[in-house]
Every structure is written in structure tokens, then in C-alpha cells.
Design an enzyme around this catalytic site. Structure first.
Site: not given
Length: 149
Positions: A72, A57
Site C-alpha cells: 500500500h 496506490h
């Protein structure tokens, strides 16, 4: 001077609008965020450099000047345990700006109850070190997000 470009297509929303107090308060560092287009996509490297951190992620690329840029993908997406994310490079790989790093689907992240809004952060930087930060408007993959002086 480092130009940081968008790893995603979507709408710049600025860090203050990220639904996470750590990012919204710029505690990780200054930068901006992208509310991505809701379709399967590839997040690309925002700078040329070395991948020093790699998670399903999130990833960090450090450029030749030592500037680390965190991408992110979504908020609280660590809770998805990598489901729906495909790594295209590994930690320790050299990447070029625009090179695909992670394949993911922001719509699937949203369907799983997480925000797909994606912070792009200048690590270990002061807010004064950044200029031209994109806080609103449509951004193409590879479009300029900010300059790190």
C-alpha cells in the site's frame, strides 16, 4: 516458506508506527512498513506471483503457495484518485520479485498532505506465521522484510 522483500528503498518503521489505525492495529494483516526515500521511484513486486488486485496506490501479489502480499503506497493515497501514480503492470499479470509494478513519487504524496509510509502486509496470515520482521533500519529495494512460514 515465502521470503517477502521490500518493494521500496527507505527505512523500516514497523506497522505499529503507521499513521492509520487499521494498518497499525494489524487489522489488514501482519507485516511491516517502509518510510520511503523522498524521490521518484518504482515500487517493485515483493514476491514472484500473480497480481490479483491493482490500484494506482496499492497492489496485491499472490505467490505459488497462495500467500497474498499487499503493498500500500502511502496512507489515504486513495484520495489522490491515481494522480502521481503510473501503473506498469495490470491485474492478472505474472510478475517476478523485483519487477517494477507502480511508478510514484513519495515526495509528491507528502506535498499533497498524505503520509508516504507504505505498509507491506501478509494477507490472511497470523502474526505467528511471520518471522524476521524488519521493524527498524535502512532497507534497500529488494531487501528482506520478513519470512512467511
Amino acid at each position: 516458506m515465502t521470503t517477502v522483500t521490500s518493494p521500496l528503498a527507505g527505512r523500516a518503521v514497523g506497522l505499529a508506527n503507521v499513521p492509520d489505525p487499521v494498518f497499525a492495529g494489524a487489522m489488514v494483516g501482519p507485516g511491516t512498513a517502509i518510510d520511503p526515500v523522498r524521490e521518484p521511484t518504482e515500487a517493485v513486486a515483493p514476491v514472484d506471483g500473480l497480481v490479483v488486485s491493482m490500484h494506482p496506490h496499492a497492489f496485491v501479489v499472490v505467490d505459488a503457495d497462495g500467500h497474498g502480499v499487499l503493498t500500500h503506497l502511502g496512507i489515504d493515497t486513495v484520495q489522490l484518485n491515481g494522480e502521481g501514480f503510473e501503473l506498469l503492470v495490470g491485474k492478472g499479470d505474472e510478475v517476478k520479485r523485483g519487477q517494477p509494478v507502480i511508478r510514484w513519487n513519495p515526495a509528491a504524496v507528502e506535498a499533497a498532505g498524505k503520509s508516504p509510509i507504505s505498509p507491506i502486509v501478509a494477507l490472511e496470515a497470523s502474526s505467528e506465521a511471520l518471522s524476521g520482521v524488519a521493524e527498524a533500519g535502512e532497507v534497500a529495494t529488494g531487501g528482506e522484510l520478513f519470512t512467511w512460514n
